[in-house]
Design an enzyme around this catalytic site. Structure first.
Site, short mmCIF file in Angstrom:
data_model
loop_
_atom_site.label_atom_id
_atom_site.label_comp_id
_atom_site.label_asym_id
_atom_site.label_seq_id
_atom_site.Cartn_x
_atom_site.Cartn_y
_atom_site.Cartn_z
N ASP A 134 -6.61 -8.38 5.74
CA ASP A 134 -7.90 -8.94 6.58
C ASP A 134 -9.07 -8.42 5.71
O ASP A 134 -8.85 -7.85 4.55
CB ASP A 134 -7.56 -8.32 8.09
N HIS A 155 0.81 -1.06 0.12
CA HIS A 155 0.02 0.02 -0.02
C HIS A 155 0.83 1.50 0.31
O HIS A 155 2.03 1.37 0.87
CB HIS A 155 -0.78 -0.10 1.34
C1 GRF Z 1 1.78 0.68 -6.27
O1 GRF Z 1 2.01 1.79 -5.60
C2 GRF Z 1 0.64 0.03 -5.11
O2 GRF Z 1 0.79 0.04 -3.61
C3 GRF Z 1 -0.55 0.57 -5.45
O3 GRF Z 1 -0.61 0.70 -6.99
C4 GRF Z 1 0.99 0.78 -7.21
C5 GRF Z 1 0.96 -0.28 -8.30
O4 GRF Z 1 2.24 -0.23 -9.07
N1 GRF Z 1 -1.79 0.10 -4.86
P1 GRF Z 1 2.53 -1.21 -10.08
O5 GRF Z 1 1.04 -1.70 -10.72
O6 GRF Z 1 2.88 -2.28 -9.39
O7 GRF Z 1 3.35 -0.56 -11.14
#
Ligand code: GRF
Length: 200
Positions: free
Chosen positions: A138, A106
Site C-alpha cells: 500500500d 520484507h
Molecule cells: C531481502 O531480504 C528483502 O526482503 C530485502 O532485501 C533482501 C533482498 O535480497 N528487502 P535479494 O536481492 O533477493 O537477494
C-alpha cells in the site's frame, strides 16, 4: 509477473527456479531495477528476460521516476508485480495503475521494523525472534496487509550479515509459496477485516 529488484536477486533466483515447474502457476515476464549495478539484472539476462533499469537519478524528480517506473512495468502487462529486494517505495502513480496486485517481501515480522534496515533494527532492539513477511503493497512503508510470515531465531552471536542470511533462507521459500498460491488460486480479503488476506 514482473519482478522489481535492487540487489543480489536471490529472491528473483528462487522465483525463476520455481517457474521452471509449470504446475507452480506463474512465470516471470520481465525484471525492472532502480539500480544499473544490481547483480539481479544479470540473473534476469541469463534467464533470457527483458531487464530494464529505471534509476531515480535519471528522472528530474520523484514523480517523474514513479511515472517512468509505472510505464516500464505496465508495458509488460503483469497480473502480479513482486518487489523482491526492491529498496525504494513505489509512488502514487504506480499504485493507481498496478495497486492491489503488488507484493513485497520484507525481512522482519511486520509490523515490527519497517524500512530498509530491518535486520539491523531487530539486532539493535535485542529481539530473540524476527523473520520475514510477504505483504500486499500500500502507500505506507511495509504497512500493507500480510499474506504470510515466517519466524527466524536471533542468535547471541549474530551480526547483521548472519541474521539477514538466516532470514533470507526462510524468506525465499515463503515468497515462492505465496506467489504460487496467488497465481494458482487468487486471493481475497476477509469480509469482516480488510487487513486479513485469505490465500487458497
Ligand atoms: C531481502 O531480504 C528483502 O526482503 C530485502 O532485501 C533482501 C533482498 O535480497 N528487502 P535479494 O536481492 O533477493 O537477494
Amino acid at each position: 509477473m514482473v519482478v522489481l529488484v535492487s540487489g543480489a536477486g536471490t529472491n528473483l533466483g528462487a522465483l525463476l527456479e520455481a517457474s521452471a515447474d509449470e504446475g507452480w502457476g506463474a512465470v516471470v515476464v520481465g525484471v525492472v531495477s532502480d539500480r544499473s549495478d544490481a547483480p539481479a539484472l544479470q540473473r534476469a539476462r541469463d534467464a533470457g528476460l527483458p531487464a530494464e533499469v529505471v534509476a531515480l537519478g535519471d528522472s528530474p524528480d520523484r514523480a517523474a521516476w514513479d511515472a517512468a517506473l509505472t510505464d516500464a512495468v505496465a508495458a509488460l502487462a503483469p497480473d502480479l508485480v513482486v518487489l523482491a529486494g526492491f529498496m525504494r517505495l513505489v509512488g502514487p502513480a504506480f499504485l493507481a495503475r498496478l495497486g492491489g496486485r503488488v507484493v513485497n517481501t520484507h525481512p522482519a515480522l511486520s509490523p515490527s521494523f519497517p524500512g530498509t534496515r530491518a535486520p539491523a533494527d531487530a539486532l539493535a532492539y535485542g529481539v530473540k525472534v524476527t523473520g520475514a513477511t510477504v505483504l500486499l503493497v500500500d502507500e505506507g512503508v511495509d504497512t500493507g496487509a500480510v499474506l504470510a510470515q515466517v519466524a527466524v531465531p536471533v542468535l547471541d552471536d549474530d551480526d547483521v550479515v548472519t541474521l539477514h542470511e538466516r532470514i533470507k533462507t526462510a524468506e525465499r521459500p515463503l515468497l515462492v509459496d505465496v506467489v504460487g498460491r496467488m497465481a494458482r488460486g487468487g486471493w481475497s480479503t476477509s469480509p469482516d477485516n480488510p487487513r486479513k488476506v485469505l490465500l487458497p
